[in-house]
Write a protein that holds these residues in place. Structure first.
Motif, PDB file in Angstrom:
ATOM      1  N   SER A  92       0.846  -1.194   0.000  1.00 58.50           N
ATOM      2  CA  SER A  92       0.000   0.000   0.000  1.00 58.50           C
ATOM      3  C   SER A  92       0.884   1.248   0.000  1.00 58.50           C
ATOM      4  N   VAL A  93       0.456   2.267  -0.734  1.00 53.37           N
ATOM      5  CA  VAL A  93       1.273   3.470  -0.881  1.00 53.37           C
ATOM      6  C   VAL A  93       1.356   4.263   0.421  1.00 53.37           C
ATOM      7  N   GLU A  94       2.512   4.882   0.630  1.00 58.46           N
ATOM      8  CA  GLU A  94       2.670   5.812   1.749  1.00 58.46           C
ATOM      9  C   GLU A  94       2.262   7.205   1.272  1.00 58.46           C
ATOM     10  N   PRO A  95       1.322   7.858   1.957  1.00 61.81           N
ATOM     11  CA  PRO A  95       0.891   9.191   1.515  1.00 61.81           C
ATOM     12  C   PRO A  95       2.058  10.177   1.530  1.00 61.81           C
ATOM     13  N   GLY A  96       1.946  11.192   0.656  1.00 58.49           N
ATOM     14  CA  GLY A  96       2.992  12.204   0.620  1.00 58.49           C
ATOM     15  C   GLY A  96       3.068  12.856  -0.737  1.00 58.49           C
ATOM     16  N   LYS A  97       4.131  13.617  -0.947  1.00 60.76           N
ATOM     17  CA  LYS A  97       4.364  14.296  -2.213  1.00 60.76           C
ATOM     18  C   LYS A  97       5.210  13.413  -3.123  1.00 60.76           C
ATOM     19  N   TYR A  98       4.769  13.258  -4.342  1.00 62.49           N
ATOM     20  CA  TYR A  98       5.483  12.434  -5.313  1.00 62.49           C
ATOM     21  C   TYR A  98       5.515  13.158  -6.664  1.00 62.49           C
ATOM     22  N   ASP A  99       6.526  12.824  -7.457  1.00 66.09           N
ATOM     23  CA  ASP A  99       6.505  13.198  -8.868  1.00 66.09           C
ATOM     24  C   ASP A  99       5.700  12.126  -9.601  1.00 66.09           C
ATOM     25  N   MET A 100       4.667  12.573 -10.315  1.00 67.03           N
ATOM     26  CA  MET A 100       3.763  11.633 -10.982  1.00 67.03           C
ATOM     27  C   MET A 100       4.138  11.497 -12.453  1.00 67.03           C
ATOM     28  N   VAL A 101       4.333  10.261 -12.898  1.00 63.64           N
ATOM     29  CA  VAL A 101       4.563   9.961 -14.311  1.00 63.64           C
ATOM     30  C   VAL A 101       3.278   9.326 -14.832  1.00 63.64           C
ATOM     31  N   LEU A 102       2.557  10.065 -15.668  1.00 67.82           N
ATOM     32  CA  LEU A 102       1.205   9.672 -16.073  1.00 67.82           C
ATOM     33  C   LEU A 102       1.190   9.326 -17.556  1.00 67.82           C
ATOM     34  N   LEU A 109       2.169  -0.790  -6.600  1.00 61.98           N
ATOM     35  CA  LEU A 109       1.555  -0.178  -5.430  1.00 61.98           C
ATOM     36  C   LEU A 109       0.044  -0.344  -5.490  1.00 61.98           C
ATOM     37  N   ASN A 110      -0.584  -0.257  -4.318  1.00 59.87           N
ATOM     38  CA  ASN A 110      -2.042  -0.241  -4.212  1.00 59.87           C
ATOM     39  C   ASN A 110      -2.513   1.048  -3.540  1.00 59.87           C
ATOM     40  N   ASP A 111      -3.794   1.316  -3.673  1.00 58.23           N
ATOM     41  CA  ASP A 111      -4.491   2.362  -2.898  1.00 58.23           C
ATOM     42  C   ASP A 111      -4.000   3.770  -3.219  1.00 58.23           C
ATOM     43  N   VAL A 112      -3.656   4.030  -4.490  1.00 57.42           N
ATOM     44  CA  VAL A 112      -3.095   5.327  -4.881  1.00 57.42           C
ATOM     45  C   VAL A 112      -4.181   6.238  -5.462  1.00 57.42           C
ATOM     46  N   ALA A 113      -4.190   7.476  -5.013  1.00 58.76           N
ATOM     47  CA  ALA A 113      -4.965   8.539  -5.667  1.00 58.76           C
ATOM     48  C   ALA A 113      -4.217   9.845  -5.448  1.00 58.76           C
ATOM     49  N   TYR A 114      -4.273  10.732  -6.424  1.00 57.04           N
ATOM     50  CA  TYR A 114      -3.621  12.032  -6.243  1.00 57.04           C
ATOM     51  C   TYR A 114      -4.652  13.144  -6.206  1.00 57.04           C
ATOM     52  N   GLN A 115      -4.340  14.165  -5.414  1.00 52.80           N
ATOM     53  CA  GLN A 115      -5.239  15.295  -5.225  1.00 52.80           C
ATOM     54  C   GLN A 115      -4.538  16.581  -5.641  1.00 52.80           C
ATOM     55  N   SER A 116      -5.290  17.473  -6.283  1.00 56.05           N
ATOM     56  CA  SER A 116      -4.732  18.760  -6.662  1.00 56.05           C
ATOM     57  C   SER A 116      -5.883  19.667  -7.078  1.00 56.05           C
TER      58      SER A 116
END
Length: 545
Positions: free
Chosen positions: A287-297, A480-487
């Motif tokens: 499961s992902v650790e929450p925080g700031k990441y660089d996202m490659v989409l 990873l599991n349980d990932v979502a990004y907010q902005s």
């Protein structure tokens, strides 16, 4: 359609997927190939509407004769659940009388039926004129005479036997089950719009439009732990014929950890096999650790973010507040365009609208009010420069030419402003997805679409995805599991730091995009290359507070 007929058509065919709208009457599959009206007859019928409207005092009129054909095929594991074949045929007449719009439609496409519907459209316009505050202002449009346009189809889906389509879906299901899936359902959506447009301004436009969408959902279950994970298809709906299903090797792009992406063709069997393997891998992924990441989409994922945070908020009717009932209005108000310096995104961000993009869902020659389609800028070098607008809207933003993005889902519905293809231009320097991953120290690679949420101003949002991979020190380290990004829209697009070149460019599509009240659907594509967004907030969707 009567409820009993709808239930019979829908059945269990949707499986775990939402049943799309079903228009028209149920017909045998072979009836889909029957020829429609000759174009000369369409012209004669359209002229009845135009001449009737003129004789009743209309200053403008257009007529759309439409034949809409749909075939949907649904399967689950080793069984066919449903095959839906429908046809809808009729005419819609739109007029301006006393400076006001009026519209009526009928499936009685006879001289008397057309005259009756036109009379009703003019009467509606004149009644509406009593409360109209300002007369309709139409941007000028060229008179094109008699012209035609057709999707460049190599294999018409109507010529392919249903048995062949069923065999293909069942083969994909079998590949998934053989590689560890517990359940799988799959579907093929195929659409043909045969549309004829005529107006009092002298255009007679015949168009033949094709779209296709193969999709599936694979689920793997760990019964011992009581867990399950699902992986959806990485296909994109396309404006193509059945040749899309050929899965040409030259159209494949390899991604990290066995991911395979497809451009202008699709191998559903191969994708289902990989999907089953990845669904099983998800069961043990951390499961992902929450925080700031660089996202490659990657594009199949980023297309949905473009759709919601760029496509919808830059529809002029939302900006003006005319469209609010269906998913809200827009933060991108007129003052932001008028300022000339509103930073929608970083300097790398160039977002374009394009109704001519080959193989896209929105590709047509002319829109549904007879305007020749084109490409135009929405955001250039990060700055907001335009919206999406049609003939009776562009004067509101000081322009005198329609953008050519008017559409109606059928002859029975009035045409209005709809989203064209909205895409992110690729980077100009040679740069691959592998290069991008190599340049990331702490990041997450996301492929495919997932759940999402966005507010009624199309500003604050949250997006999930299909599969997620951790990037650490330039390498993929695992799933990873349980990932979502907010902005929010402006913050997100301003965090865009790098875009891969055109060799990575491909399209996502929305086959059933809703808008309006009464609601209508349309189909639209969004192209991009794999893109990097720095310092994006990531949450863990599996944790509770």
């Amino acid at each position: 359609m009567k409820r009993r007929d709808f239930v019979q058509l829908a059945g269990l065919g949707a499986g775990a997927m939402m049943m799309p709208p079903v228009f028209g009457r149920s017909i045998p599959a072979e009836a889909l190939s029957s020829p429609g009206l000759d174009v000369a007859i369409k012209k004669e019928l359209a002229d009845i509407a135009l001449n009737t409207a003129r004789s009743m005092g209309a200053s403008y009129a257009d007529a759309r004769i439409g034949r809409y054909l749909n075939q949907y095929v649904f399967t689950r594991e080793d069984k066919v659940q449903n095959v839906v074949n429908t046809e809808s045929f009729g005419i819609g007449i739109r007029v301006i009388a006393n400076g006001t719009w009026g519209f009526a439609s009928t499936n009685d496409v006879s001289n008397d039926g057309i005259k009756k519907a036109t009379t009703q459209a003019v009467a509606i316009a004149k009644a509406n004129a009593k409360i109209q505050k300002e007369p309709v202002k139409l941007a000028p449009v060229e008179s094109y005479g008699e012209v035609s346009w057709k999707t460049p189809v190599k294999k018409d889906f109507k010529d392919i036997p249903v048995s062949e389509k069923v065999d293909l879906l069942l083969s994909a299901n079998a590949a998934a089950m053989e590689n560890g899936a517990s359940f799988v359902n799959s579907a093929l959506f195929m659409v043909n719009e045969q549309k004829y447009f005529a107006s009092t301004e002298g255009s007679y436009i015949d168009q033949d439009i094709h779209r296709i969408w193969p999709t599936f959902g694979v689920t793997a279950i760990d019964r011992a732990q009581g867990k399950f994970k699902s992986r959806q298809a990485l296909s994109a709906p396309m404006g193509m014929g059945f040749e899309y299903m050929d899965g040409l090797a030259s159209e494949k792009l390899e991604g990290p950890n066995g991911l395979i992406f497809y451009r202008n063709s699709y191998d559903i069997v191969e994708d289902a096999k990989v999907a089953a393997e990845q669904a099983r891998e998800m069961l043990s992924a951390k499961s992902v650790e929450p925080g700031k990441y660089d996202m490659v989409l990657e594009p199949n994922h980023l297309g949905l973010t473009i759709h919601e945070s760029v496509g919808h908020p830059l529809e002029l009717d939302r900006v003006l507040g005319y469209e609010a009932n269906y998913a809200g209005t827009s933060f991108a108000t007129l003052d932001k365009l008028e300022s000339g310096n509103f930073n929608y995104g970083s300097e790398q961000v160039n977002l374009v609208a394009d109704k001519t993009q080959p193989y896209s869902l929105g590709a047509v020659g002319y829109d549904d009010e007879g305007v020749k389609c084109k490409k135009w800028d929405l955001v250039r070098n990060g700055i907001l420069v335009n919206y999406q607008a049609i003939r009776d809207q562009v004067h509101m933003i000081g322009q005198n030419e329609s953008h050519g993005c008017c559409y109606s889902q059928s002859w029975n519905d009035v045409q209005f402003q709809r989203m064209p293809n909205v895409s992110l231009e690729p980077g100009k320097e040679k740069y691959s997805a592998k290069d991008m991953i190599r340049d990331v120290e702490k990041g997450i690679f996301i492929a495919g679409r997932g759940s999402y949420s966005i507010d009624q101003q199309r500003y604050n949002f949250q997006f999930g995805g299909t599969v997620f991979y951790e990037i650490r020190n330039g390498e993929i380290k695992g799933m990873l599991n349980d990932v979502a990004y907010q902005s929010n829209t402006q913050e997100f697009w301003n965090s865009c730091s790098k875009i891969c070149d055109e060799s990575d460019y491909r399209m996502f599509g929305s086959f059933f995009d809703g808008k309006g009240q009464p609601s209508q659907i349309s189909a639209v594509s969004h192209g991009s290359s794999t893109s990097r967004f720095d310092g994006v907030n990531v949450i863990n969707t599996g944790r509770t507070i």
